[in-house]
Design an enzyme around this catalytic site. Structure first.
Site, mmCIF file in Angstrom:
data_model
loop_
_atom_site.group_PDB
_atom_site.id
_atom_site.type_symbol
_atom_site.label_atom_id
_atom_site.label_comp_id
_atom_site.label_asym_id
_atom_site.label_seq_id
_atom_site.Cartn_x
_atom_site.Cartn_y
_atom_site.Cartn_z
ATOM 1 N N HIS A 1 47.085 4.430 -29.608
ATOM 2 C CA HIS A 1 47.294 3.918 -30.968
ATOM 3 C C HIS A 1 46.425 2.679 -31.177
ATOM 4 C CE1 HIS A 1 50.777 6.343 -32.260
ATOM 5 N NE2 HIS A 1 51.027 6.417 -30.972
ATOM 6 N N GLU B 1 46.001 1.055 -33.821
ATOM 7 C CA GLU B 1 46.711 0.135 -34.720
ATOM 8 C C GLU B 1 47.752 -0.711 -33.987
ATOM 9 O OE1 GLU B 1 49.505 3.655 -34.647
ATOM 10 O OE2 GLU B 1 47.341 3.341 -34.432
ATOM 11 N N CYS C 1 47.004 9.954 -32.027
ATOM 12 C CA CYS C 1 48.150 10.445 -31.262
ATOM 13 C C CYS C 1 48.387 11.932 -31.555
ATOM 14 C CB CYS C 1 49.383 9.578 -31.530
ATOM 15 S SG CYS C 1 50.705 9.851 -30.332
#
Length: 193
Positions: free
Chosen positions: A175, A177, A77
């Site tokens: 992202h 994650e 990001c």
């Protein structure tokens, strides 16, 4: 394997740590230059505003350390955006790893882009086993222009680079994650580089 997440005060670090823990790797949070240099792999996270994040990097000397790293580095990001030449957010000079400018989406679309969008034109081992047009989770108002270093593309208002690679440096605007099973695969691929 020693995985270090750079801790410089601008990151959603916990979610990244948990994502790697699910993969069986304990990621160390650190702002220690020697520890970062000694890591096998480095994560450069970032959430927030570009110019203040860059100021924090400069105050700690990490703005000089990150571009000099030789091991695989993954910017996520804002981390990816700070690895670019510059950002129009706060008229910020970036680390210059990727030769691309970060710009703001226009008022023609809802800003920030928030939610799931597809990635395509996948061109790196980072995306091994990931299908074209897989959905990834994004939250951002600024984007990296499409460029030679793009290894994934996303369309929002127009096509932009949603992932970048140059040498040992990788970046994702999305992202991983927070992108479910496919995002976990990307993190595992990064560990395997």
């Amino acid at each position: 394997m020693k995985l270090v997440i750079i801790d410089y005060g601008a990151g959603n670090i916990k979610s990244i740590q948990f994502a790697f823990k699910r993969l069986g790797v304990d990621a160390v949070l650190s702002d220690n230059i020697d520890e970062i240099r000694a890591a096998d792999k480095v994560i450069f996270p970032g959430v927030g505003e570009a110019s203040s994040a860059m100021k924090m990097l400069q105050e700690s000397g990490l703005d000089k350390v990150i571009p000099s790293l030789k091991q695989p580095v993954l910017g996520i990001c804002l981390g990816m955006q700070l690895m670019c030449r510059s950002s129009s957010e706060g008229d910020t000079k970036g680390l210059g790893i990727f030769d691309v400018v970060v710009k703001k989406f226009s008022k023609a679309v809802k800003v920030p882009q928030m939610g799931w969008n597809v990635v395509y034109d996948l061109k790196s081992d980072l995306f091994k086993g990931i299908k074209e047009k897989e959905f990834m989770y994004l939250v951002h108002s600024f984007y990296a222009e499409n460029c030679d270093e793009a290894i994934a593309t996303t369309d929002y208002e127009f096509e932009y680079a949603s992932a970048l690679q140059k040498d040992n440096f990788y970046g994702t605007q999305f992202h991983p994650e927070k992108s479910g099973v496919e995002g976990s695969k990307i993190l595992q691929n990064f560990l395997n580089l």
